[in-house]
Motif scaffolding. Structure first.
Motif, short mmCIF file in Angstrom:
data_model
loop_
_atom_site.label_atom_id
_atom_site.label_comp_id
_atom_site.label_asym_id
_atom_site.label_seq_id
_atom_site.Cartn_x
_atom_site.Cartn_y
_atom_site.Cartn_z
N CYS A 123 13.77 5.41 2.47
CA CYS A 123 13.40 6.83 2.33
C CYS A 123 11.89 7.05 2.28
CB CYS A 123 14.04 7.42 1.08
SG CYS A 123 13.33 6.82 -0.45
N ILE A 124 11.54 8.30 2.58
CA ILE A 124 10.19 8.78 2.29
C ILE A 124 10.38 9.81 1.20
CG2 ILE A 124 8.20 10.05 3.14
CD1 ILE A 124 8.60 8.90 5.83
N MET A 125 9.77 9.56 0.06
CA MET A 125 9.92 10.50 -1.06
C MET A 125 8.58 11.17 -1.30
SD MET A 125 11.33 9.62 -4.88
CE MET A 125 13.03 9.43 -4.41
N ASP A 126 8.58 12.50 -1.40
CA ASP A 126 7.29 13.15 -1.67
C ASP A 126 7.29 13.88 -2.99
OD1 ASP A 126 7.74 15.95 -1.54
OD2 ASP A 126 7.36 16.05 0.60
N GLY A 127 6.09 13.96 -3.59
CA GLY A 127 5.96 14.60 -4.90
C GLY A 127 4.54 14.52 -5.41
N ARG A 128 4.42 14.29 -6.72
CA ARG A 128 3.09 14.21 -7.34
C ARG A 128 2.85 12.84 -7.97
NH1 ARG A 128 3.89 18.43 -5.42
NH2 ARG A 128 3.00 20.47 -5.81
N ASP A 129 3.95 12.20 -8.40
CA ASP A 129 3.84 10.97 -9.20
C ASP A 129 4.71 9.86 -8.62
OD1 ASP A 129 6.25 12.22 -9.67
OD2 ASP A 129 6.40 11.53 -11.74
N ILE A 130 5.01 9.94 -7.33
CA ILE A 130 5.96 8.97 -6.77
C ILE A 130 5.31 7.58 -6.71
CG2 ILE A 130 7.57 8.49 -4.86
CD1 ILE A 130 8.02 11.19 -6.40
#
Ligand code: DC
Length: 222
Positions: A123-130
């Protein structure tokens, strides 16, 4: 499983770029901001004063069922059995999501969901603190950014396309509020991981940004 972490401030283009890159690689795209938005949306509909009513928020969580479904390749948020995907992009929910994201028990509750999804999927996970917190062992880490003005322009365009009426100065002010709160909070703040690639898309259009991210990933995965 191969996990790729993309972090960065709001409006950097993370979601649209990560979605496109995931399609090209055949990976699952996971938007963690949508998870915070979903909880914020529920708190708003219950009339909870997010900074001041933590016990009501705990009670809300104990009665919350949040899942993700793929419909035509897009991530849909299913909250207590209802698809709320098109309700979580308003400026009101954006602000509430940033407010709810400073709370430790909210982040812990979502961490389990985020990690279990990453365990089961390329997966590609996006966020702020991944890259710093959720998936510290991600194979590739990217910190995607752009100047505040460029990000506000892009966000304004997106909101207009969705029929949400607002102005450049309102969007810029909301973005600066969130940037500050997201990067200064005590728990898992928005921060570039030491081993993340910095990708600035201020001078790049969408296609160029996608190519830049694909190049970084392909070089690392090789
Ligand atoms: O990416 P977004 O704008 O949809 O995220 C909404 C808010 O959720 C953002 O202001 C901060 C919070 N968030 C977070 O704290 N950690 C994440 N991994 C993703 C989002």
């Amino acid at each position: 499983m191969i996990n790729i972490a993309i972090d960065g401030p709001s409006g950097a283009g993370k979601s649209s770029i990560a979605k496109k890159v995931s399609e090209r690689l055949g990976f699952l795209y996971i938007d963690t901001g949508a998870m915070f938005r979903s909880l914020a949306y529920k708190a708003l509909t219950l009339g909870i004063d997010i900074p001041n009513e933590h016990s009501r928020l705990r009670e809300m969580l104990s009665q919350t069922h949040l899942t993700i479904e793929r419909i035509d390749g897009s991530q849909h948020m299913i909250l207590d059995g209802c698809d709320i995907t098109d309700k979580i992009r308003t400026p009101e929910v954006s602000k509430a999501a940033s407010d709810i994201a400073v709370i430790d028990f909210i982040r812990t509750w979502l961490l389990n969901l985020e990690r279990s999804l990453a365990k089961q999927n390329n997966c590609i996970m996006d966020g702020r603190d991944i890259g710093t917190h959720v998936l510290p062992d991600a194979k590739v880490k990217i910190f995607l950014t752009a100047s505040a003005e460029v990000r506000a322009e892009r966000r304004l365009k997106e909101l207009k396309e969705k029929g949400i009426e607002t102005t450049f100065s309102e969007v810029l002010a909301e973005m600066k509020y969130r940037d500050k709160q997201d990067s200064e909070r005590k728990i898992a703040p928005l921060k570039k991981a030491d081993d993340a690639h910095l990708a600035d898309t201020s001078d790049k259009n969408f296609e160029e940004s996608v190519e830049l991210i694909l190049d970084i990933i392909k070089t690392e995965i090789k």
